[in-house]
Design a protein around this motif. Structure first.
Motif, short mmCIF file in Angstrom:
data_model
loop_
_atom_site.label_atom_id
_atom_site.label_comp_id
_atom_site.label_asym_id
_atom_site.label_seq_id
_atom_site.Cartn_x
_atom_site.Cartn_y
_atom_site.Cartn_z
N LEU A 88 32.12 34.03 31.96
CA LEU A 88 32.41 35.49 31.44
C LEU A 88 33.06 35.19 29.84
CD1 LEU A 88 32.98 38.23 31.86
CD2 LEU A 88 35.49 37.48 32.78
N ALA A 89 32.61 35.95 29.02
CA ALA A 89 33.09 36.16 27.77
C ALA A 89 33.77 37.57 27.61
CB ALA A 89 32.05 35.92 26.58
N ASP A 90 34.73 37.67 26.99
CA ASP A 90 35.56 39.04 26.69
C ASP A 90 34.92 39.63 25.65
OD1 ASP A 90 36.31 38.02 24.31
OD2 ASP A 90 38.53 37.69 24.79
N GLU A 91 35.46 41.11 25.12
CA GLU A 91 35.19 41.82 24.34
C GLU A 91 34.88 41.24 22.84
OE1 GLU A 91 39.33 42.14 23.78
OE2 GLU A 91 37.89 42.12 25.64
N ASN A 92 35.52 40.13 22.66
CA ASN A 92 35.56 39.63 21.47
C ASN A 92 34.45 38.27 21.30
OD1 ASN A 92 37.45 40.81 20.27
ND2 ASN A 92 39.11 39.82 21.34
N GLY A 93 33.83 38.24 22.50
CA GLY A 93 32.82 36.98 22.59
C GLY A 93 33.56 35.54 22.81
N LYS A 94 35.02 35.71 23.21
CA LYS A 94 35.45 34.77 23.61
C LYS A 94 35.64 34.11 25.17
CE LYS A 94 40.46 32.76 23.58
NZ LYS A 94 41.71 32.80 23.17
N ILE A 95 35.05 32.88 25.46
CA ILE A 95 35.02 32.50 26.80
C ILE A 95 36.52 32.68 27.83
CG2 ILE A 95 34.36 30.68 28.46
CD1 ILE A 95 31.98 31.81 26.82
N VAL A 96 36.25 33.13 28.68
CA VAL A 96 37.36 33.22 29.72
C VAL A 96 37.19 32.04 30.77
CG1 VAL A 96 38.73 34.40 31.61
CG2 VAL A 96 37.41 35.62 29.54
N PRO A 97 38.20 31.27 30.70
CA PRO A 97 37.82 29.62 31.66
C PRO A 97 37.83 30.35 32.88
CG PRO A 97 39.76 29.61 29.92
CD PRO A 97 39.47 31.01 29.91
N GLY A 98 36.92 29.47 33.71
CA GLY A 98 36.70 29.76 35.23
C GLY A 98 38.08 29.97 36.08
N ASP A 99 39.01 28.96 35.57
CA ASP A 99 40.12 28.69 36.59
C ASP A 99 41.16 29.91 36.36
OD1 ASP A 99 40.69 27.81 33.92
OD2 ASP A 99 41.34 25.76 34.77
N VAL A 100 41.24 30.53 34.94
CA VAL A 100 41.76 31.83 34.72
C VAL A 100 41.06 32.84 35.48
CG1 VAL A 100 42.46 33.51 32.81
CG2 VAL A 100 42.72 30.76 32.38
N MET A 101 39.87 33.10 35.55
CA MET A 101 39.32 33.98 36.32
C MET A 101 39.93 33.85 37.89
SD MET A 101 35.38 34.79 35.29
CE MET A 101 34.94 33.17 34.95
N GLY A 102 39.80 32.64 38.20
CA GLY A 102 40.38 32.21 39.64
C GLY A 102 41.63 32.76 39.92
N GLN A 103 42.71 32.51 39.24
CA GLN A 103 43.90 33.08 39.06
C GLN A 103 44.21 34.50 39.19
OE1 GLN A 103 45.73 29.58 36.26
NE2 GLN A 103 46.08 31.72 35.65
N ILE A 104 43.50 35.37 38.26
CA ILE A 104 43.51 36.57 38.31
C ILE A 104 42.65 37.40 39.56
CG2 ILE A 104 42.29 38.75 37.11
CD1 ILE A 104 42.30 37.13 34.62
N THR A 105 41.67 36.67 40.13
CA THR A 105 40.97 37.26 41.13
C THR A 105 41.83 36.81 42.43
OG1 THR A 105 38.69 36.69 40.19
CG2 THR A 105 38.84 37.05 42.60
N ALA A 106 42.67 35.62 42.59
CA ALA A 106 43.63 35.56 43.65
C ALA A 106 44.70 36.39 43.90
CB ALA A 106 43.85 33.98 43.52
N GLU A 107 45.05 36.86 42.58
CA GLU A 107 46.30 37.79 42.40
C GLU A 107 45.65 39.26 42.88
OE1 GLU A 107 49.81 38.44 39.59
OE2 GLU A 107 48.09 38.73 38.67
N ALA A 108 44.46 39.72 42.38
CA ALA A 108 44.05 40.87 42.88
C ALA A 108 43.61 40.99 44.14
CB ALA A 108 42.73 41.03 41.85
N LEU A 109 43.41 39.99 44.85
CA LEU A 109 43.10 39.96 46.31
C LEU A 109 44.23 39.87 47.23
CD1 LEU A 109 39.99 37.71 46.39
CD2 LEU A 109 40.16 40.41 46.54
N ASP A 110 45.59 39.70 46.65
CA ASP A 110 46.77 39.33 47.31
C ASP A 110 46.54 38.57 48.25
OD1 ASP A 110 49.34 40.14 47.82
OD2 ASP A 110 48.64 41.30 49.57
N ALA A 111 46.09 37.17 47.75
CA ALA A 111 46.18 35.90 48.38
C ALA A 111 47.48 35.22 48.30
CB ALA A 111 45.12 34.76 47.86
#
Length: 457
Positions: A238-261
């Motif tokens: 995943l890259a953001d609106e600036n073309g900067k790569i979002v690290p996979g583990d940061v996606m993991g942190q965000i997803t875990a929080e959103a799922l209320d793990a």
């Protein structure tokens, strides 16, 4: 390298994955694991994958199994169907490594196999095969459709409404599946860089040419995000609106929080910022999905797992926008991609990422390094404090402490972290770096790769 189990599945050079070797591993798997009476077989888009799939299905039929040809499907889609059908599965894929290599990922009725299952398979390799009645071979064209339905019914047609997404499809087997999911969730999708020649994309160490292409695509098209995945489509990019790569583990942190793990299980190479996010439990493992799965099984409850490559493992029934997602304890690329955009809401992806703890992780690798050389070098670092001191002196720092959970992870007195580890799947030496700011992380990564290169010359 000779075919062997790595961080996820059996891998080796295509020339070494002979019919005899593949047959012996498949039949050892069917004898030593809980596989039921049906085996689903899927494959990625490598040139060697159709022939290997045929060998696998023939081996299963000779064991009396019903071999079900799933065709070209993402690994998590195959795992989902096998789970729903109370069946076993084998995915033919070399994941993110070059096309001269390939491999097999094994799934019992319980899901992706663990290290103890790999040990059992290896022990069963030499056991004789008893003659049985020939099994059937059939096909199942609905594997991808079931995977698409999983996300559409849980998130709904408005989940990504108004989002403009560029999809770098290259040679990923899940490229059309991901495009369908995104469009059915309301996004406008533009395909980019489709290739009929296999391209090895490593989501954990994105090369500079790919980064440049992504930035250019964003600048020209004004995308809200650019998405992609690896060859068998279980690791997200995943890259953001600036073309900067979002690290996979940061996606993991965000997803875990959103799922209320409640509990997060992740390898020691992942971003340490997860420990500052308030989860009830954070368990660190060795690198590789089998270790993450074992940690999830031991933890239980509302547990998720993820890796630095972005692969996300869901261990409980999670409520999302309009429905629920059943557990899927294997690497999945779709959930973290969708969930990160949903978590961003109407704001830019970069803004949501900026809310995460300020810990920067970067990674890369030296390629074409024989494993015997990389293992010897890392072994010396692990055993010899003077070797570590010499290595770190070239990076301008000294050692505070060292963790040998997987490879050599060195915590420096200036707050940086440097982690050296041989790849479990390819002739590569991997370097992970963690720092408090992006410039320091990237500078350390570049310098560290040069120091490794000179040591291995």
């Amino acid at each position: 390298m000779s075919p062997k189990f790595g961080t996820s599945g059996l891998r080796g050079l295509v020339t070494e994955l002979t019919p005899e070797l593949v047959t012996s591993y498949v039949q050892a798997f069917l004898r030593s694991c809980d596989v039921g009476s049906k085996l689903f077989v899927g494959r990625d888009l490598r040139p060697s994958s159709p022939n290997l799939a045929d060998i696998v299905m023939t081996a299963a039929q000779n064991m009396g199994m019903t071999a079900i040809d799933a065709g070209e499907v993402p690994t998590p889609a195959l795992a989902l169907t096998a789970q729903q059908q109370d069946a076993s599965a084998i995915m033919i894929t070399g994941s993110h490594i070059p096309a001269d290599r390939n491999g097999l990922k094994f799934y019992s009725r319980a899901g992706e196999i663990a290290k103890k299952d790999e040990t059992a398979i290896c022990a069963a390799l030499e056991k004789p095969v008893q003659a049985v009645a020939q099994g059937q071979r059939v096909s199942d064209p609905e594997v991808n459709s079931r995977y698409v339905l999983r996300y559409v019914t849980a998130f709904g047609s408005a989940a990504l409404a108004g989002k403009r997404i560029g999809l770098y499809s290259h040679s990923a087997v899940g490229r059309d599946v991901l495009a369908s999911i995104l469009r059915l969730l309301g996004a406008e999708v533009t395909e980019l860089g489709r290739s009929e020649t296999f391209i090895p994309v490593d989501t954990e160490a994105v090369d500079s040419a790919t980064r440049d292409s992504i930035r250019t695509w964003v600048q020209l098209n004004g995308f809200d995000a650019v998405m992609s995945m690896d060859g068998d489509s279980d690791r997200p990019l995943l890259a953001d609106e600036n073309g900067k790569i979002v690290p996979g583990d940061v996606m993991g942190q965000i997803t875990a929080e959103a799922l209320d793990a409640d509990t997060v299980v992740t390898p020691i190479s992942s971003n340490s910022g997860v420990s500052a996010k308030g989860f009830a439990n954070v368990h660190l493992t060795r690198i590789g999905s089998p270790f993450v799965i074992a940690g999830m099984q031991a933890a239980g409850g509302k547990v998720i797992g993820y890796e630095a490559n972005g692969g996300f493992l869901l261990g409980f029934e999670a409520t999302v926008l309009i429905g629920t997602l059943s557990p899927l304890i294997t690497r999945d690329c779709v959930l973290p991609l969708i969930m990160t955009l949903v978590a961003a809401g109407e704001g830019p992806v970069s803004q949501r990422v900026a809310h995460e703890p300020r810990v920067i992780t970067v990674a890369d690798r030296l390629q074409d390094v024989p494993q015997v050389r990389s293992s010897a070098f890392v072994g010396k670092l692990a055993q010899d404090p003077e070797a570590r001191a010499c290595f770190l002196a070239a990076l301008g720092s000294t050692e505070q402490k060292t963790d040998l959970t997987d490879g050599v992870r060195m915590y420096l007195t200036d707050g940086r972290v440097v982690h050296v580890r041989p790849s479990g799947n390819a002739p590569e030496l991997r370097l992970y770096v963690e720092a408090q700011d992006e410039d320091a992380a990237n500078a350390t990564l570049a310098l560290g790769l040069n120091v490794l290169r000179s040591n291995l010359a």
